[in-house]
Enzyme design. Structure first.
Site, mmCIF file in Angstrom:
data_model
loop_
_atom_site.group_PDB
_atom_site.id
_atom_site.type_symbol
_atom_site.label_atom_id
_atom_site.label_comp_id
_atom_site.label_asym_id
_atom_site.label_seq_id
_atom_site.Cartn_x
_atom_site.Cartn_y
_atom_site.Cartn_z
ATOM 1 C CG HIS A 59 -0.202 -0.187 2.597
ATOM 2 N ND1 HIS A 59 -0.164 -0.980 3.472
ATOM 3 C CD2 HIS A 59 0.616 0.785 3.083
ATOM 4 C CE1 HIS A 59 0.729 -0.822 4.333
ATOM 5 N NE2 HIS A 59 0.828 0.062 4.307
HETATM 6 C C1 T46 Z 1 3.193 0.519 6.736
HETATM 7 C C2 T46 Z 1 3.894 -0.568 6.798
HETATM 8 C C3 T46 Z 1 5.422 -0.339 6.952
HETATM 9 C C4 T46 Z 1 -3.774 -1.011 13.919
HETATM 10 O O1 T46 Z 1 -4.572 -1.195 14.509
HETATM 11 N N1 T46 Z 1 -2.750 0.063 14.192
HETATM 12 C C5 T46 Z 1 -1.651 0.468 13.694
HETATM 13 O O2 T46 Z 1 -1.310 1.561 13.921
HETATM 14 C C6 T46 Z 1 -1.099 -0.186 12.601
HETATM 15 C C7 T46 Z 1 0.058 -0.109 11.869
HETATM 16 C C8 T46 Z 1 -1.960 -1.540 12.232
HETATM 17 N N2 T46 Z 1 -3.192 -1.739 12.922
HETATM 18 C C9 T46 Z 1 -3.924 -2.951 12.562
HETATM 19 C C10 T46 Z 1 -4.479 -2.967 11.124
HETATM 20 C C11 T46 Z 1 -4.560 -4.446 10.652
HETATM 21 O O3 T46 Z 1 -5.893 -5.101 11.287
HETATM 22 O O4 T46 Z 1 -3.082 -4.211 12.564
HETATM 23 C C12 T46 Z 1 -3.444 -4.980 11.344
HETATM 24 C C13 T46 Z 1 -2.253 -5.161 10.314
HETATM 25 O O5 T46 Z 1 -1.856 -3.767 9.544
HETATM 26 P P1 T46 Z 1 -1.378 -3.764 8.288
HETATM 27 O O6 T46 Z 1 -1.941 -4.834 7.485
HETATM 28 O O7 T46 Z 1 -2.034 -2.486 7.819
HETATM 29 O O8 T46 Z 1 0.264 -3.988 8.339
HETATM 30 P P2 T46 Z 1 1.371 -3.945 7.251
HETATM 31 O O9 T46 Z 1 2.517 -4.410 7.784
HETATM 32 O O10 T46 Z 1 0.981 -4.348 6.064
HETATM 33 O O11 T46 Z 1 1.659 -2.307 7.182
HETATM 34 C C14 T46 Z 1 1.894 -1.436 8.210
HETATM 35 C C15 T46 Z 1 1.456 -0.164 8.337
HETATM 36 O O12 T46 Z 1 0.052 -0.333 8.273
HETATM 37 C C16 T46 Z 1 1.653 0.779 7.292
HETATM 38 O O13 T46 Z 1 1.212 2.111 7.583
HETATM 39 O O14 T46 Z 1 3.463 1.591 6.227
HETATM 40 O O15 T46 Z 1 3.497 -1.600 8.108
#
Ligand code: T46
Length: 143
Positions: A59
């Site tokens: 993303h």
């Molecule tokens: C990014 C990369 C480097 C939360 O509730 N709070 C938070 O601050 C974050 C980051 C995530 N979440 C929840 C949302 C999802 O249900 O944790 C779950 C996993 O998040 P996500 O799928 O977005 O994780 P990544 O590793 O794909 O991405 C993350 C960050 O979301 C993003 O901003 O730049 O790490």
């Protein structure tokens, strides 16, 4: 891999090299907002236990600025501004990858012991995410 020349540099993607305090007891790194981290720090999160074949991220963000630090182990991060793709190999806690602006990011090749910490400029906000690659390219074209 582009190194951040000016710590105040906000736009784009580059590597910040943190100073390490080393003595006979070991090593210590301190980071502060508007110093080593070029923005106000509003959130810190970290991830671990990601298997080798898994790709995280996939993303971009509209406004969020972040610094990624692999505290333990290693992982790779690919970034793209829609034209140029760069791969970073994060394997040292003294490297911080600054990602700001319209940048598609993917994290992969996590070692088993990898702990990736992210320092962010804002609170979690799903509305700031661009999760569709075509929408991302469209925004790049119009920016
Ligand atoms: C990014 C990369 C480097 C939360 O509730 N709070 C938070 O601050 C974050 C980051 C995530 N979440 C929840 C949302 C999802 O249900 O944790 C779950 C996993 O998040 P996500 O799928 O977005 O994780 P990544 O590793 O794909 O991405 C993350 C960050 O979301 C993003 O901003 O730049 O790490």
């Amino acid at each position: 891999m582009k190194k951040c020349m000016v710590i105040g540099e906000i736009m784009g993607t580059c590597l910040i090299s943190f100073d390490v305090h080393e003595d006979s007891r070991g090593s210590l790194i301190a980071v502060e907002q508007f110093k080593e981290i070029p923005f106000e720090i509003k959130r810190v999160y970290y991830m671990w236990g990601t298997d080798k074949g898994i790709v995280r991220g996939k993303h971009a963000h509209k406004d969020l600025q972040q610094v990624l630090i692999c505290l333990n182990g290693s992982c790779k991060v690919s970034t793209s501004d829609g034209k140029t793709k760069t791969e970073y190999n994060l394997k040292n806690p003294k490297d911080g990858l600054l990602i700001s602006g319209l940048v598609w990011r993917e994290m992969y090749d996590f070692s088993q012991d990898a702990v990736l910490m992210v320092i962010a400029s804002d609170h979690y906000n799903e509305d700031d995410y661009i999760r569709d690659y075509e929408t991302f390219l469209e925004l790049v074209r119009n920016s």
